[in-house]
Design a protein around this motif. Structure first.
Motif, PDB file in Angstrom:
ATOM      1  N   LYS A 188      18.992   4.833  -2.483  1.00 46.25           N
ATOM      2  CA  LYS A 188      19.013   4.464  -3.899  1.00 46.25           C
ATOM      3  C   LYS A 188      17.895   3.491  -4.265  1.00 46.25           C
ATOM      4  N   THR A 189      17.289   2.858  -3.266  1.00 50.07           N
ATOM      5  CA  THR A 189      16.200   1.888  -3.526  1.00 50.07           C
ATOM      6  C   THR A 189      15.058   2.091  -2.527  1.00 50.07           C
ATOM      7  N   PRO A 190      14.515   3.289  -2.429  1.00 52.60           N
ATOM      8  CA  PRO A 190      13.504   3.556  -1.387  1.00 52.60           C
ATOM      9  C   PRO A 190      12.173   2.869  -1.633  1.00 52.60           C
ATOM     10  N   LEU A 191      11.799   2.649  -2.898  1.00 55.36           N
ATOM     11  CA  LEU A 191      10.488   2.066  -3.161  1.00 55.36           C
ATOM     12  C   LEU A 191      10.409   0.620  -2.695  1.00 55.36           C
ATOM     13  N   CYS A 192      11.537  -0.091  -2.711  1.00 61.05           N
ATOM     14  CA  CYS A 192      11.529  -1.448  -2.172  1.00 61.05           C
ATOM     15  C   CYS A 192      11.156  -1.431  -0.693  1.00 61.05           C
ATOM     16  N   GLY A 193      11.655  -0.437   0.032  1.00 59.78           N
ATOM     17  CA  GLY A 193      11.298  -0.314   1.442  1.00 59.78           C
ATOM     18  C   GLY A 193       9.826  -0.024   1.625  1.00 59.78           C
ATOM     19  N   VAL A 194       9.296   0.882   0.819  1.00 63.80           N
ATOM     20  CA  VAL A 194       7.868   1.219   0.914  1.00 63.80           C
ATOM     21  C   VAL A 194       7.013  -0.008   0.609  1.00 63.80           C
ATOM     22  N   ALA A 195       7.400  -0.772  -0.398  1.00 65.89           N
ATOM     23  CA  ALA A 195       6.632  -1.961  -0.772  1.00 65.89           C
ATOM     24  C   ALA A 195       6.590  -2.973   0.370  1.00 65.89           C
ATOM     25  N   CYS A 196       7.743  -3.232   0.995  1.00 63.06           N
ATOM     26  CA  CYS A 196       7.776  -4.178   2.120  1.00 63.06           C
ATOM     27  C   CYS A 196       6.924  -3.679   3.275  1.00 63.06           C
ATOM     28  N   GLN A 197       6.960  -2.372   3.521  1.00 59.81           N
ATOM     29  CA  GLN A 197       6.171  -1.809   4.607  1.00 59.81           C
ATOM     30  C   GLN A 197       4.678  -1.871   4.281  1.00 59.81           C
ATOM     31  N   ASN A 198       4.318  -1.683   3.026  1.00 56.65           N
ATOM     32  CA  ASN A 198       2.914  -1.809   2.630  1.00 56.65           C
ATOM     33  C   ASN A 198       2.390  -3.214   2.914  1.00 56.65           C
ATOM     34  N   ILE A 199       3.211  -4.219   2.584  1.00 54.72           N
ATOM     35  CA  ILE A 199       2.809  -5.602   2.824  1.00 54.72           C
ATOM     36  C   ILE A 199       2.674  -5.862   4.322  1.00 54.72           C
ATOM     37  N   TRP A 200       3.641  -5.348   5.097  1.00 55.62           N
ATOM     38  CA  TRP A 200       3.571  -5.501   6.557  1.00 55.62           C
ATOM     39  C   TRP A 200       2.333  -4.799   7.117  1.00 55.62           C
ATOM     40  N   ALA A 201       2.038  -3.607   6.627  1.00 58.19           N
ATOM     41  CA  ALA A 201       0.928  -2.818   7.175  1.00 58.19           C
ATOM     42  C   ALA A 201      -0.389  -3.570   7.063  1.00 58.19           C
ATOM     43  N   LYS A 202      -0.585  -4.295   5.984  1.00 54.39           N
ATOM     44  CA  LYS A 202      -1.832  -5.052   5.831  1.00 54.39           C
ATOM     45  C   LYS A 202      -1.893  -6.199   6.842  1.00 54.39           C
ATOM     46  N   VAL A 203      -0.782  -6.913   7.038  1.00 59.07           N
ATOM     47  CA  VAL A 203      -0.753  -7.988   8.024  1.00 59.07           C
ATOM     48  C   VAL A 203      -1.021  -7.427   9.420  1.00 59.07           C
ATOM     49  N   ALA A 204      -0.387  -6.293   9.723  1.00 58.04           N
ATOM     50  CA  ALA A 204      -0.587  -5.675  11.039  1.00 58.04           C
ATOM     51  C   ALA A 204      -2.041  -5.250  11.239  1.00 58.04           C
TER      52      ALA A 204
END
Length: 510
Positions: A188-204
């Motif tokens: 029901k809230t998949p875009l929140c997950g994508v957003a958090c992963q996008n932020i993590w991906a840049k740090v990684a």
């Protein structure tokens, strides 16, 4: 509505209204559609993870774990510190996405991101405090100690009501412990997950880290089942309904895996004769209507001493009259929508159930039809008997049950009589009453508060509950131990090999 926050978070809209992000793997044939309960519009679409893609993600996670577990814990903490700083930079945008995709007020959306920042700070300190124990051996010239090692892949299944914070409670602690994570957000809230992963991906990327330290999978319960059945995932941390948790617990237990379960709540505030009415009104009101009653710690029941009952009822009803319901991104409003129309139907059926039981509606509920979507409802207060069947159930909606008691033990018994055991509170200025409530013979919940409500836990304490709430503990205190395996070590630095308990096992010289 200005939706610049989508672009800020890497959720780029195209002509058909879809959004894409760093989901890890993409399936062009199936998508989850994210539709805002705020105005009914489609926000974006996220590809569903196929079994083949899941296998690739798990393989990358296994490979990343081989590296990540050897990195010193303080260095792992440094990565989490950078992620916390990235969240600070994106707090406004991510908070707005939480509010728009889930429906909670903007203040609560920002607050949820602040929880993520706080747990990052906690995890950074924890990275230098993964302590074991030393103990004395009964054998001479021996040393004994305990230490903790990473488990491996931690599977995280989160719910819609806290679409980013609960993931971070698990992921940031697991990552400093040396684990890697695979996250299935709520469908029901998949875009929140994508957003958090996008932020993590840049740090990684900035730190040249393997992709598999934090991974994302998307889909319905069948995607979650891939993890719960997977022996390569030693720990499943699942947040959701008791019904879901029982299924997860049985599935993981069948393969002797570990579970960390945060399930249903049916939380009560006991209001005593000495209670401070200002605290009562604030605690009960926010507890009952915050997040439109969709917190696992939402206040469901008010157990009020008969001498204060009429006063509490009348003042609370007056406070409900002042609630402003509407677009949660408008900070003039107190209450936003329920997550979807299924939740509205459940809410309406609960009100019918109250009427059928003979309950009295102090503040009548109902659907609101003129706010731009079909997901808005009125918070409701109902007078019921303490043994009401409806009040024993968790309805994820703004329904508050009021009931009377005559002495404190009766109130504690009423509170403890429900199957759930998450959060509880007592409003009192009497020290004996508060201490009795907190004693072993008092509240049977994992959280027990005095002169604050049931909702709004801080990350420094262990969060979780008993009975049908699942028994898990997340976030602060020593909850980190759930994400590691304990090992007992004995070192013999003598020239002999004495056995424990004085056992002799003599052999003739060879």
């Amino acid at each position: 509505m200005n939706k610049d926050f989508l672009h800020t978070l890497g959720l780029q809209d195209d002509n058909d209204g879809s959004s894409t992000g760093q989901t890890g793997m993409h399936n062009p044939d199936a998508h989850l559609v994210s539709r805002s309960p705020v105005d009914g519009s489609e926000i974006g679409r996220v590809s569903v993870t196929t079994p083949e893609q899941y296998e690739q993600i798990i393989a990358k996670a296994q490979e990343a774990f081989q590296y990540w577990r050897t990195v010193p814990a303080p260095q792992r903490g440094e990565i989490v510190r950078q992620y916390g700083d990235a969240l600070r930079a994106n707090k406004d945008a991510l908070g707005r996405l939480v509010s728009y995709e889930m429906g909670k007020s903007l203040q609560e959306g920002w607050g949820e991101v602040q929880e993520m920042i706080d747990i990052c700070d906690f995890a950074v300190g924890l990275s230098r405090q993964l302590y074991g124990l030393t103990m004395h051996s009964e054998r001479p010239l021996h040393r004994m100690y305990e230490q903790y090692h990473p488990l491996g892949i931690v599977g995280i299944i989160s719910a819609f009501n806290f679409p980013v914070a609960v993931w971070s409670w698990n992921a940031m602690i697991a990552i400093v412990c040396g684990d890697v994570t695979v996250w299935k957000p709520s469908e029901k809230t998949p875009l929140c997950g994508v957003a958090c992963q996008n932020i993590w991906a840049k740090v990684a990327k900035d730190n040249d880290l393997p992709e598999g330290i934090s991974s994302l999978i998307n889909g319905d319960y069948t995607v979650g089942e891939m993890m719960t059945k997977d022996e390569r995932v030693p720990l499943i941390s699942a947040t959701g309904s008791t019904r879901m948790g029982k299924i997860v617990a049985q599935t993981v237990a069948a393969r002797l895996g570990k579970t960390l379960l945060e399930l249903g709540g049916n939380n009560a505030i006991i209001i005593t004769p000495s209670a401070d009415m200002d605290l009562v009104l604030t605690g009960a009101l926010f507890g009952a209507v915050g997040t439109c009653g969709q917190r696992c710690t939402s206040t469901r029941r008010l157990i009020v001493h008969e001498s204060r009952y009429d006063e509490v009822r009348d003042k609370l009803a007056g406070a409900y009259d002042q609630l402003r319901i509407g677009d949660p991104l408008d900070q003039n409003n107190h209450v936003g929508p329920l997550i979807d129309t299924d939740a509205v139907d459940t809410y309406l059926k609960a009100i019918e159930g109250i009427k059928n039981e003979g309950g009295n509606l102090i503040v009548a509920g109902g659907r609101i039809d003129d706010l731009g979507s079909d997901c808005y409802v009125k918070p409701c207060i109902a007078e019921v008997e303490p043994d009401s069947e409806m009040a024993r159930k968790e309805t994820f909606a703004p329904i508050l049950y009021m009931m009377k008691y005559s002495d404190l033990q009766e109130a504690i018994d009423i509170q403890n009589s429900v199957p759930q055991g998450l959060s509880s509170a007592i409003m009192t200025t009497n020290m004996r009453e508060s201490e009795r409530f907190l004693s072993a013979a008092g509240s049977d919940c994992g959280i027990a508060n005095v002169n604050i409500g049931t909702s709004g836990a801080e990350i420094g304490g262990a969060f979780g509950g008993e009975k049908e709430t699942g028994g898990g503990r997340e976030s602060g205190s020593d909850s980190w131990k759930a994400y590691m395996r304990r090992q007992t070590n004995t070192i013999n630095y003598s020239t002999e090999l004495p056995l424990a308990q004085g056992i002799t096992f003599d052999l003739q010289p060879i």
